[in-house]
Design a protein around this motif. Structure first.
Motif, PDB file in Angstrom:
ATOM      1  N   GLN A  79       0.689  -3.290  12.598  1.00 50.61           N
ATOM      2  CA  GLN A  79       0.657  -1.192  12.549  1.00 50.61           C
ATOM      3  C   GLN A  79      -0.207  -1.021  11.163  1.00 50.61           C
ATOM      4  O   GLN A  79      -1.340  -0.227  11.078  1.00 50.61           O
ATOM      5  N   GLY A  80      -0.523  -2.409  10.134  1.00 54.13           N
ATOM      6  CA  GLY A  80      -1.273  -2.412   9.023  1.00 54.13           C
ATOM      7  C   GLY A  80      -2.513  -2.147   9.485  1.00 54.13           C
ATOM      8  O   GLY A  80      -3.257  -1.022   8.605  1.00 54.13           O
ATOM      9  N   VAL A  81      -2.927  -3.008  10.391  1.00 55.32           N
ATOM     10  CA  VAL A  81      -4.276  -2.825  10.849  1.00 55.32           C
ATOM     11  C   VAL A  81      -4.743  -1.776  11.779  1.00 55.32           C
ATOM     12  O   VAL A  81      -5.721  -0.796  11.487  1.00 55.32           O
ATOM     13  N   ILE A  82      -3.855  -1.606  12.797  1.00 54.60           N
ATOM     14  CA  ILE A  82      -4.152  -0.908  14.133  1.00 54.60           C
ATOM     15  C   ILE A  82      -4.109   0.984  13.187  1.00 54.60           C
ATOM     16  O   ILE A  82      -4.526   1.637  14.027  1.00 54.60           O
ATOM     17  N   GLY A  83      -3.092   0.548  12.726  1.00 51.77           N
ATOM     18  CA  GLY A  83      -2.333   2.293  12.475  1.00 51.77           C
ATOM     19  C   GLY A  83      -3.354   2.494  11.473  1.00 51.77           C
ATOM     20  O   GLY A  83      -3.464   4.486  11.246  1.00 51.77           O
ATOM     21  N   TYR A 119       0.881  -1.113   0.038  1.00 50.24           N
ATOM     22  CA  TYR A 119       0.174  -0.255   0.137  1.00 50.24           C
ATOM     23  C   TYR A 119       0.795   1.678  -0.331  1.00 50.24           C
ATOM     24  O   TYR A 119       1.804   0.774   0.615  1.00 50.24           O
ATOM     25  N   ASN A 120       0.716   2.205  -0.634  1.00 57.26           N
ATOM     26  CA  ASN A 120       0.784   3.476  -0.488  1.00 57.26           C
ATOM     27  C   ASN A 120       0.197   4.663  -0.320  1.00 57.26           C
ATOM     28  O   ASN A 120      -0.222   5.536  -0.792  1.00 57.26           O
ATOM     29  N   ASP A 121       0.074   4.594   1.126  1.00 63.57           N
ATOM     30  CA  ASP A 121      -0.231   5.815   2.293  1.00 63.57           C
ATOM     31  C   ASP A 121       0.770   5.981   3.236  1.00 63.57           C
ATOM     32  O   ASP A 121       1.891   5.275   3.587  1.00 63.57           O
ATOM     33  N   ARG A 122       0.398   6.963   4.447  1.00 71.53           N
ATOM     34  CA  ARG A 122       0.978   6.938   5.607  1.00 71.53           C
ATOM     35  C   ARG A 122       1.426   5.834   6.093  1.00 71.53           C
ATOM     36  O   ARG A 122       2.950   5.922   6.728  1.00 71.53           O
ATOM     37  N   VAL A 123       0.318   4.955   6.402  1.00 72.00           N
ATOM     38  CA  VAL A 123       1.035   3.952   7.738  1.00 72.00           C
ATOM     39  C   VAL A 123       2.283   3.105   6.684  1.00 72.00           C
ATOM     40  O   VAL A 123       3.032   2.415   7.923  1.00 72.00           O
TER      41      VAL A 123
END
Length: 170
Positions: A27-31, A4-8
């Motif tokens: 972090q991929g889910v929680i963030g 993915y290409n986002d802030r997380v």
């Protein structure tokens, strides 16, 4: 980690570089949930504000409305339905009563107890606010397909039960 290409994803890549010994996949889910919750709150609160309400005000009026006619509950019951402390509830009730959206009176069943009820104006406000709130929530889910919404709801309900326990069937 997904591609993915986002802030997380950026944060995960940085941590993976700096701490390759740790698995940063959670972090991929929680963030993303954490960031999404902030965005959703902003979008929901905007609707409440258009009706002259804060988030907590909306919760109180909605809890009274869900009670059904005559749209009243005891303050302690309201606190349970809104996840608000009784101290915070008193301040909220004072504000809503001052705005003419609810009334407080002694309980007919227990003279020592109090009852909080929607006024006619309070009923108008919460009905209008709730209708717009539902349209807003539908809009916020608009980028997901019906099946995705169903799957997401099931996953979130399962996960939430880990924290709150399962609710008895209605």
């Amino acid at each position: 980690m997904g591609e993915y290409n986002d802030r997380v994803a950026e944060i995960q890549r940085e941590w993976a570089r700096e701490r390759p010994d740790l698995d940063v996949a959670p972090q991929g889910v929680i963030g993303r949930l954490h960031r999404l919750a902030g965005h959703l709150t902003d979008e929901l609160v905007a609707v409440y504000r258009r009706h002259g309400l804060g988030e907590g005000d909306f919760d109180v009026l909605a809890a009274l409305r869900r009670a059904g006619a005559p749209f009243e509950r005891a303050p302690k019951e309201l606190a349970g339905h809104t996840m608000v402390t009784t101290g915070a509830m008193t301040k909220r009730l004072d504000r809503l009563e001052g705005a003419g959206l609810l009334t407080r009176r002694s309980s007919e069943a227990d003279g020592r107890g109090r009852v909080v009820a929607l006024t006619d104006r309070g009923l108008e406000v919460i009905d209008a606010a709730f209708a717009e709130h539902m349209a807003n929530e539908r809009r916020l889910l608009g980028s997901l397909g019906a099946r995705e919404v169903e799957q997401l709801e099931a996953l979130l309900a399962k996960w939430l039960a880990d924290f709150e326990g399962p609710r008895p069937a209605a």
